[in-house]
Scaffold this motif. Structure first.
Motif, PDB file in Angstrom:
ATOM      1  N   LYS A  41      -8.079  43.099  18.370  1.00 24.04           N
ATOM      2  CA  LYS A  41      -8.556  44.431  18.000  1.00 24.04           C
ATOM      3  C   LYS A  41     -10.059  44.407  17.748  1.00 24.04           C
ATOM      4  O   LYS A  41     -10.786  45.313  18.179  1.00 24.04           O
ATOM      5  CB  LYS A  41      -7.823  44.933  16.752  1.00 24.04           C
ATOM      6  CG  LYS A  41      -8.243  46.329  16.311  1.00 24.04           C
ATOM      7  CD  LYS A  41      -7.459  46.781  15.092  1.00 24.04           C
ATOM      8  CE  LYS A  41      -7.910  48.170  14.635  1.00 24.04           C
ATOM      9  NZ  LYS A  41      -7.168  48.624  13.432  1.00 24.04           N
ATOM     10  N   LEU A  42     -10.529  43.352  17.083  1.00 23.30           N
ATOM     11  CA  LEU A  42     -11.958  43.236  16.799  1.00 23.30           C
ATOM     12  C   LEU A  42     -12.762  43.183  18.093  1.00 23.30           C
ATOM     13  O   LEU A  42     -13.781  43.864  18.233  1.00 23.30           O
ATOM     14  CB  LEU A  42     -12.232  41.991  15.955  1.00 23.30           C
ATOM     15  CG  LEU A  42     -13.705  41.723  15.641  1.00 23.30           C
ATOM     16  CD1 LEU A  42     -14.312  42.868  14.846  1.00 23.30           C
ATOM     17  CD2 LEU A  42     -13.853  40.397  14.884  1.00 23.30           C
ATOM     18  N   SER A  43     -12.313  42.384  19.043  1.00 23.65           N
ATOM     19  CA  SER A  43     -13.025  42.268  20.310  1.00 23.65           C
ATOM     20  C   SER A  43     -13.087  43.618  21.029  1.00 23.65           C
ATOM     21  O   SER A  43     -14.136  43.999  21.580  1.00 23.65           O
ATOM     22  CB  SER A  43     -12.346  41.229  21.206  1.00 23.65           C
ATOM     23  OG  SER A  43     -13.024  41.092  22.434  1.00 23.65           O
ATOM     24  N   GLN A  44     -11.994  44.350  21.012  1.00 23.68           N
ATOM     25  CA  GLN A  44     -11.977  45.655  21.677  1.00 23.68           C
ATOM     26  C   GLN A  44     -12.899  46.657  20.971  1.00 23.68           C
ATOM     27  O   GLN A  44     -13.546  47.483  21.621  1.00 23.68           O
ATOM     28  CB  GLN A  44     -10.545  46.183  21.734  1.00 23.68           C
ATOM     29  CG  GLN A  44      -9.644  45.340  22.634  1.00 23.68           C
ATOM     30  CD  GLN A  44      -8.216  45.843  22.662  1.00 23.68           C
ATOM     31  OE1 GLN A  44      -7.944  46.954  23.088  1.00 23.68           O
ATOM     32  NE2 GLN A  44      -7.280  45.025  22.193  1.00 23.68           N
ATOM     33  N   LEU A  45     -12.985  46.561  19.654  1.00 19.55           N
ATOM     34  CA  LEU A  45     -13.908  47.418  18.918  1.00 19.55           C
ATOM     35  C   LEU A  45     -15.353  47.066  19.243  1.00 19.55           C
ATOM     36  O   LEU A  45     -16.225  47.948  19.299  1.00 19.55           O
ATOM     37  CB  LEU A  45     -13.658  47.289  17.413  1.00 19.55           C
ATOM     38  CG  LEU A  45     -12.373  47.934  16.900  1.00 19.55           C
ATOM     39  CD1 LEU A  45     -12.114  47.535  15.453  1.00 19.55           C
ATOM     40  CD2 LEU A  45     -12.455  49.459  17.017  1.00 19.55           C
ATOM     41  N   GLN A  46     -15.614  45.796  19.477  1.00 22.12           N
ATOM     42  CA  GLN A  46     -16.959  45.370  19.836  1.00 22.12           C
ATOM     43  C   GLN A  46     -17.351  45.910  21.216  1.00 22.12           C
ATOM     44  O   GLN A  46     -18.509  46.279  21.439  1.00 22.12           O
ATOM     45  CB  GLN A  46     -17.053  43.840  19.791  1.00 22.12           C
ATOM     46  CG  GLN A  46     -16.986  43.309  18.374  1.00 22.12           C
ATOM     47  CD  GLN A  46     -16.911  41.801  18.279  1.00 22.12           C
ATOM     48  OE1 GLN A  46     -17.100  41.211  17.217  1.00 22.12           O
ATOM     49  NE2 GLN A  46     -16.612  41.131  19.376  1.00 22.12           N
ATOM     50  N   VAL A  47     -16.390  45.942  22.125  1.00 28.53           N
ATOM     51  CA  VAL A  47     -16.654  46.543  23.440  1.00 28.53           C
ATOM     52  C   VAL A  47     -17.024  48.015  23.269  1.00 28.53           C
ATOM     53  O   VAL A  47     -18.001  48.506  23.857  1.00 28.53           O
ATOM     54  CB  VAL A  47     -15.430  46.390  24.364  1.00 28.53           C
ATOM     55  CG1 VAL A  47     -15.635  47.203  25.643  1.00 28.53           C
ATOM     56  CG2 VAL A  47     -15.181  44.928  24.696  1.00 28.53           C
ATOM     57  N   LYS A  48     -16.260  48.740  22.467  1.00 32.21           N
ATOM     58  CA  LYS A  48     -16.555  50.159  22.232  1.00 32.21           C
ATOM     59  C   LYS A  48     -17.930  50.336  21.583  1.00 32.21           C
ATOM     60  O   LYS A  48     -18.666  51.281  21.901  1.00 32.21           O
ATOM     61  CB  LYS A  48     -15.474  50.778  21.343  1.00 32.21           C
ATOM     62  CG  LYS A  48     -14.129  50.946  22.037  1.00 32.21           C
ATOM     63  CD  LYS A  48     -13.109  51.589  21.117  1.00 32.21           C
ATOM     64  CE  LYS A  48     -11.779  51.773  21.827  1.00 32.21           C
ATOM     65  NZ  LYS A  48     -10.752  52.385  20.935  1.00 32.21           N
ATOM     66  N   GLU A  49     -18.273  49.408  20.681  1.00 38.31           N
ATOM     67  CA  GLU A  49     -19.575  49.470  20.021  1.00 38.31           C
ATOM     68  C   GLU A  49     -20.711  49.352  21.045  1.00 38.31           C
ATOM     69  O   GLU A  49     -21.714  50.068  20.954  1.00 38.31           O
ATOM     70  CB  GLU A  49     -19.660  48.348  18.984  1.00 38.31           C
ATOM     71  CG  GLU A  49     -20.867  48.428  18.078  1.00 38.31           C
ATOM     72  CD  GLU A  49     -20.814  47.391  16.964  1.00 38.31           C
ATOM     73  OE1 GLU A  49     -21.844  46.756  16.708  1.00 38.31           O
ATOM     74  OE2 GLU A  49     -19.733  47.209  16.363  1.00 38.31           O
ATOM     75  N   ILE A  50     -20.540  48.456  21.999  1.00 39.29           N
ATOM     76  CA  ILE A  50     -21.548  48.301  23.052  1.00 39.29           C
ATOM     77  C   ILE A  50     -21.653  49.574  23.875  1.00 39.29           C
ATOM     78  O   ILE A  50     -22.755  50.104  24.108  1.00 39.29           O
ATOM     79  CB  ILE A  50     -21.202  47.115  23.969  1.00 39.29           C
ATOM     80  CG1 ILE A  50     -21.330  45.780  23.231  1.00 39.29           C
ATOM     81  CG2 ILE A  50     -22.080  47.140  25.228  1.00 39.29           C
ATOM     82  CD1 ILE A  50     -22.735  45.375  22.893  1.00 39.29           C
ATOM     83  N   PHE A  51     -20.526  50.094  24.323  1.00 40.40           N
ATOM     84  CA  PHE A  51     -20.569  51.232  25.237  1.00 40.40           C
ATOM     85  C   PHE A  51     -20.845  52.555  24.541  1.00 40.40           C
ATOM     86  O   PHE A  51     -21.165  53.550  25.204  1.00 40.40           O
ATOM     87  CB  PHE A  51     -19.306  51.280  26.097  1.00 40.40           C
ATOM     88  CG  PHE A  51     -19.348  50.260  27.200  1.00 40.40           C
ATOM     89  CD1 PHE A  51     -20.069  50.503  28.353  1.00 40.40           C
ATOM     90  CD2 PHE A  51     -18.714  49.034  27.051  1.00 40.40           C
ATOM     91  CE1 PHE A  51     -20.148  49.565  29.362  1.00 40.40           C
ATOM     92  CE2 PHE A  51     -18.785  48.077  28.056  1.00 40.40           C
ATOM     93  CZ  PHE A  51     -19.505  48.341  29.208  1.00 40.40           C
ATOM     94  N   ASN A  52     -20.774  52.574  23.219  1.00 44.21           N
ATOM     95  CA  ASN A  52     -21.281  53.738  22.491  1.00 44.21           C
ATOM     96  C   ASN A  52     -22.796  53.855  22.666  1.00 44.21           C
ATOM     97  O   ASN A  52     -23.361  54.952  22.550  1.00 44.21           O
ATOM     98  CB  ASN A  52     -20.941  53.634  21.007  1.00 44.21           C
ATOM     99  CG  ASN A  52     -19.492  53.989  20.717  1.00 44.21           C
ATOM    100  OD1 ASN A  52     -18.828  54.640  21.529  1.00 44.21           O
ATOM    101  ND2 ASN A  52     -18.988  53.560  19.571  1.00 44.21           N
ATOM    102  N   ARG A  53     -23.446  52.725  22.943  1.00 44.84           N
ATOM    103  CA  ARG A  53     -24.880  52.722  23.228  1.00 44.84           C
ATOM    104  C   ARG A  53     -25.161  53.259  24.635  1.00 44.84           C
ATOM    105  O   ARG A  53     -26.262  53.736  24.909  1.00 44.84           O
ATOM    106  CB  ARG A  53     -25.439  51.298  23.154  1.00 44.84           C
ATOM    107  CG  ARG A  53     -25.399  50.627  21.782  1.00 44.84           C
ATOM    108  CD  ARG A  53     -25.788  49.161  21.920  1.00 44.84           C
ATOM    109  NE  ARG A  53     -25.900  48.477  20.644  1.00 44.84           N
ATOM    110  CZ  ARG A  53     -27.037  48.296  19.968  1.00 44.84           C
ATOM    111  NH1 ARG A  53     -28.168  48.763  20.482  1.00 44.84           N
ATOM    112  NH2 ARG A  53     -27.054  47.669  18.819  1.00 44.84           N
ATOM    113  N   PHE A  54     -24.166  53.115  25.511  1.00 45.25           N
ATOM    114  CA  PHE A  54     -24.355  53.445  26.923  1.00 45.25           C
ATOM    115  C   PHE A  54     -23.209  54.342  27.415  1.00 45.25           C
ATOM    116  O   PHE A  54     -22.413  53.940  28.275  1.00 45.25           O
ATOM    117  CB  PHE A  54     -24.417  52.163  27.757  1.00 45.25           C
ATOM    118  CG  PHE A  54     -25.465  51.188  27.299  1.00 45.25           C
ATOM    119  CD1 PHE A  54     -26.787  51.346  27.690  1.00 45.25           C
ATOM    120  CD2 PHE A  54     -25.128  50.125  26.469  1.00 45.25           C
ATOM    121  CE1 PHE A  54     -27.767  50.463  27.263  1.00 45.25           C
ATOM    122  CE2 PHE A  54     -26.100  49.236  26.039  1.00 45.25           C
ATOM    123  CZ  PHE A  54     -27.425  49.406  26.433  1.00 45.25           C
ATOM    124  N   PRO A  55     -23.108  55.560  26.885  1.00 48.76           N
ATOM    125  CA  PRO A  55     -21.974  56.423  27.240  1.00 48.76           C
ATOM    126  C   PRO A  55     -21.977  56.835  28.711  1.00 48.76           C
ATOM    127  O   PRO A  55     -20.951  57.299  29.220  1.00 48.76           O
ATOM    128  CB  PRO A  55     -22.158  57.635  26.323  1.00 48.76           C
ATOM    129  CG  PRO A  55     -23.612  57.628  25.964  1.00 48.76           C
ATOM    130  CD  PRO A  55     -24.003  56.188  25.898  1.00 48.76           C
TER     131      PRO A  55
END
Length: 219
Positions: A12-26
């Motif tokens: 779950k943490l890893s998937q949240l980190q992916v979302k965190e990255i792509f929140n920068r690049f929507p």
């Protein structure tokens, strides 16, 4: 660019980190591939005795990039090996919003309140050294598994406390588990997120350059 193929570990943490990255690049469209690392497949390996390979947490993800099944991998930067596969490179690195470590303990006891002989779980030699310098009377035990599993071991009474990166608890919405922020030094890459890709992919490096501190680190 076609839809980007992104690989990450399945926690779950890893998937949240992916979302965190792509929140920068929507604006970037991507497909997420979840896989297990070498370390995920070999939970019996202790990280405290020097038996773990350098690419413990990246090998499985690296392979998917090398075979062309993925374009990039997103990692906790502290999981990157000292010697990255020579065909790969870090194309982006993002600063941590919190670099501290937290104590999670039964009854929210602080470190100086834990009885002598209490068991504290960690998989980090650096954390072990920090704990030993402060409380040499405690029993430090190796622990593996995702953050939720480690915290559950405390709740179940299997161990008395565990050391967890504060940023991980915050990403998971588990701040209520924090008994205290610990005062010792943490891994220099703690909390940072990294993106790796095949060497020579300057297009990807440019794509993820906004907010990256990679050039500052290299300088």
């Amino acid at each position: 660019m076609n839809k980007l193929k992104v690989v990450a570990r399945g926690s779950k943490l890893s998937q949240l980190q992916v979302k965190e990255i792509f929140n920068r690049f929507p604006e970037i469209d991507y497909d997420l591939i979840l896989t297990k690392s070498y370390g995920d497949h070999n939970m019996q390996i202790s990280l405290l005795n020097g038996a773990a390979p350098d690419d413990m947490f990246t090998r499985g993800l690296d392979q998917l990039i090398l075979t062309g099944e993925a374009d990039i991998a997103i990692h906790s930067a502290k999981d990157l090996p000292v010697n990255l596969n020579p065909e790969l490179e870090i194309i982006a690195l993002y600063e941590a919003f919190d670099k501290t470590d937290s104590l999670v303990s039964r009854n929210h006891l602080k470190l100086n309140e834990l009885p002598a002989g209490s068991s504290i779980g960690t998989s980090s030699p650096l954390r072990k050294a920090g704990l030993t310098s402060l409380r040499p009377d405690l029993e430090i035990v190796g622990i593996r598994g995702c953050i939720e599993e480690r915290v559950q071991q405390v709740r179940d009474g299997k161990i008395d406390a565990v050391i967890v990166a504060t940023c991980a608890l915050k990403r998971l919405g588990m701040e209520n588990e924090i008994a205290e922020i610990l005062p010792f030094d943490t891994h220099p890459m703690q909390g940072r997120l990294a993106i790796t890709a095949r060497k020579g992919r300057d297009d990807l490096k440019e794509l993820f350059s906004k907010g990256s501190i990679l050039d500052q680190i290299n300088d």
